[in-house]
Scaffold this active site. Structure first.
Site, PDB file in Angstrom:
ATOM      1  N   VAL A  16       0.832  -1.211   0.000  1.00  0.00           N
ATOM      2  CA  VAL A  16       0.000   0.000   0.000  1.00  0.00           C
ATOM      3  C   VAL A  16       0.862   1.255   0.000  1.00  0.00           C
ATOM      4  O   VAL A  16       0.648   2.175  -0.786  1.00  0.00           O
ATOM      5  CB  VAL A  16      -0.964   0.000   1.206  1.00  0.00           C
ATOM      6  CG1 VAL A  16      -1.696   1.347   1.311  1.00  0.00           C
ATOM      7  CG2 VAL A  16      -1.978  -1.130   1.085  1.00  0.00           C
ATOM      8  N   LYS A  42      14.924  -1.739   1.482  1.00  0.00           N
ATOM      9  CA  LYS A  42      13.787  -1.706   0.570  1.00  0.00           C
ATOM     10  C   LYS A  42      13.318  -0.264   0.359  1.00  0.00           C
ATOM     11  O   LYS A  42      13.053   0.167  -0.769  1.00  0.00           O
ATOM     12  CB  LYS A  42      12.658  -2.565   1.139  1.00  0.00           C
ATOM     13  CG  LYS A  42      11.576  -2.954   0.132  1.00  0.00           C
ATOM     14  CD  LYS A  42      10.455  -1.959   0.051  1.00  0.00           C
ATOM     15  CE  LYS A  42       9.374  -2.425  -0.910  1.00  0.00           C
ATOM     16  NZ  LYS A  42       8.333  -1.395  -1.102  1.00  0.00           N
ATOM     17  N   ARG A  91     -10.470  -8.232   8.594  1.00  0.00           N
ATOM     18  CA  ARG A  91      -9.683  -7.075   9.014  1.00  0.00           C
ATOM     19  C   ARG A  91      -9.606  -6.991  10.533  1.00  0.00           C
ATOM     20  O   ARG A  91      -8.603  -6.544  11.092  1.00  0.00           O
ATOM     21  CB  ARG A  91     -10.304  -5.803   8.437  1.00  0.00           C
ATOM     22  CG  ARG A  91     -10.284  -5.751   6.901  1.00  0.00           C
ATOM     23  CD  ARG A  91     -10.995  -4.517   6.375  1.00  0.00           C
ATOM     24  NE  ARG A  91     -11.015  -4.471   4.918  1.00  0.00           N
ATOM     25  CZ  ARG A  91     -12.010  -4.927   4.175  1.00  0.00           C
ATOM     26  NH1 ARG A  91     -13.065  -5.489   4.743  1.00  0.00           N
ATOM     27  NH2 ARG A  91     -11.969  -4.826   2.861  1.00  0.00           N
ATOM     28  N   ASP A 151     -14.374   1.470  -0.218  1.00  0.00           N
ATOM     29  CA  ASP A 151     -15.648   0.753  -0.379  1.00  0.00           C
ATOM     30  C   ASP A 151     -16.634   1.600  -1.183  1.00  0.00           C
ATOM     31  O   ASP A 151     -17.354   1.094  -2.040  1.00  0.00           O
ATOM     32  CB  ASP A 151     -16.251   0.432   0.993  1.00  0.00           C
ATOM     33  CG  ASP A 151     -15.246  -0.229   1.911  1.00  0.00           C
ATOM     34  OD1 ASP A 151     -15.042  -1.443   1.792  1.00  0.00           O
ATOM     35  OD2 ASP A 151     -14.649   0.486   2.738  1.00  0.00           O
ATOM     36  N   ARG A 154     -15.595   1.458  -4.781  1.00  0.00           N
ATOM     37  CA  ARG A 154     -16.013   0.175  -5.366  1.00  0.00           C
ATOM     38  C   ARG A 154     -17.509   0.186  -5.658  1.00  0.00           C
ATOM     39  O   ARG A 154     -17.949  -0.303  -6.707  1.00  0.00           O
ATOM     40  CB  ARG A 154     -15.681  -0.963  -4.402  1.00  0.00           C
ATOM     41  CG  ARG A 154     -14.200  -1.258  -4.280  1.00  0.00           C
ATOM     42  CD  ARG A 154     -13.898  -2.150  -3.087  1.00  0.00           C
ATOM     43  NE  ARG A 154     -12.496  -2.587  -3.083  1.00  0.00           N
ATOM     44  CZ  ARG A 154     -11.847  -3.050  -2.033  1.00  0.00           C
ATOM     45  NH1 ARG A 154     -12.485  -3.137  -0.859  1.00  0.00           N
ATOM     46  NH2 ARG A 154     -10.591  -3.429  -2.127  1.00  0.00           N
ATOM     47  N   HIS A 178     -15.070  -0.304   7.993  1.00  0.00           N
ATOM     48  CA  HIS A 178     -14.420  -0.772   6.762  1.00  0.00           C
ATOM     49  C   HIS A 178     -14.231  -2.279   6.941  1.00  0.00           C
ATOM     50  O   HIS A 178     -13.195  -2.739   7.407  1.00  0.00           O
ATOM     51  CB  HIS A 178     -13.082  -0.069   6.566  1.00  0.00           C
ATOM     52  CG  HIS A 178     -12.280  -0.605   5.409  1.00  0.00           C
ATOM     53  ND1 HIS A 178     -12.801  -0.749   4.142  1.00  0.00           N
ATOM     54  CD2 HIS A 178     -11.002  -1.060   5.341  1.00  0.00           C
ATOM     55  CE1 HIS A 178     -11.872  -1.252   3.338  1.00  0.00           C
ATOM     56  NE2 HIS A 178     -10.776  -1.458   4.041  1.00  0.00           N
TER      57      HIS A 178
END
Length: 315
Positions: A16, A42, A91, A151, A154, A178
């Protein structure tokens, strides 16, 4: 906060976080972007890679791998650190593990005199946003979770696809947790000023079960994506950039974020996804929309599930 130069500090450069950084660079949203992560190599590689794309970016951006001292002059700290949701996990399964991680991160940030706005993206986002608020001691207006912004996106995408209308012209909200107890606000879903009920009457071969299935696909989208590719990150990254622009550009945008309720919708002492006006000061105000009886019942249930799940991690 600083005046002329915007600085965003990103904590956590996993799927993310790195997608957010890439989208930020491509849209030229901030003048300074600092990357922080336990995996130093990284993140250093991410900073190098992103800097090599600057000749193609719409605006100059200073990007570097930094540390928590860089939070002192930051306008916004975006929290994407923590453990990801694994296949089969909800979640809410991540509560205790990510709460411990977040308390340590917030301690490091506050030691360095951060005085901007927190934007939280890690799941379970509503509970972790509450943790950040409590642990930082910040005003509620300056702690924001990504909430149901993805959401809602979507939902709008699938409604646009179903009615063959540009998704940007669909106005509809997903509110609540969520997660599995979120709910669609059908009573206020409109396209071009017409309610979804009106659009249904115009659609040939319409069946109510189509809309029920559409919402289930919204609610369970993360599970389907995780099953196929291991994680979700592009959509939420773009949602975080949209929130960042609303904050840094003082846009007064209405977005479904996780924000603190202090009597709105009949609830207190909870962070949960609802429409709110977002600007340079954070949450300007919560927008209370009139829910029908069924929607109220589902929203109340969502609040209760979050509160019960939070109980073990509250000090």
């Amino acid at each position: 906060m600083k005046g002329s130069v915007n600085r965003v500090v990103l904590v956590g450069t996993g799927f993310v976080g790195s997608s957010y950084a890439f989208a930020m660079l491509n849209q030229g949203v901030t003048e300074e972007l600092v990357l922080i992560d336990l995996n130093k190599e990284k993140s250093e590689g991410d900073a190098m890679d992103l800097n090599h794309g600057l000749p193609f970016a719409p605006a100059p951006t200073k990007i570097w791998f930094g540390d928590y001292k860089d939070c002192r002059d930051a306008d916004l700290v975006v929290l994407c650190a923590g453990l990801n949701q694994k296949p089969g996990e909800t979640r809410l399964d991540l509560v205790e593990k990510n709460t411990k991680i977040f308390k340590n991160i917030v301690d490091e940030i506050m030691i360095n005199d951060f005085n901007g706005i927190f934007l939280v993206a890690t799941n379970p986002v509503d509970i972790l946003t509450y943790v950040v608020w409590k642990h930082s001691g910040f005003p509620k207006e300056r702690v924001i979770g990504s909430g149901t912004i993805l959401d809602t996106a979507r939902f709008r995408f699938l409604l646009g696809d179903y009615f063959n209308v540009d998704t940007r012209n669909v106005h509809a909200y997903i509110i609540g947790e969520h997660g599995d107890t979120e709910l669609p606000v059908w009573s206020h879903a409109v396209i071009a000023g017409k309610t979804i009920a009106d659009w249904n009457r115009m659609k040939k071969n319409f069946n109510q079960s189509d809309l029920e299935e559409l919402f289930i696909n919204v609610r369970d989208a993360a599970y389907h994506i995780i099953k196929r590719k291991g994680a979700t990150y592009y959509g939420i990254a773009m949602g975080l950039v949209r929130l960042t622009k609303a904050i840094l550009e003082n846009q007064n945008s209405v977005l479904t974020v996780s924000t603190y309720l202090d009597g709105e919708y009949g609830h207190k002492d909870i962070f949960i996804g609802v429409p709110a006006i977002v600007n340079r000061s954070g949450i300007r105000e919560v927008v209370e929309i009139d829910l029908d009886e069924e929607e109220k019942k589902k929203f109340d249930h969502s609040v209760q599930v979050l509160k019960k799940t939070m109980e073990p991690i509250l000090d």
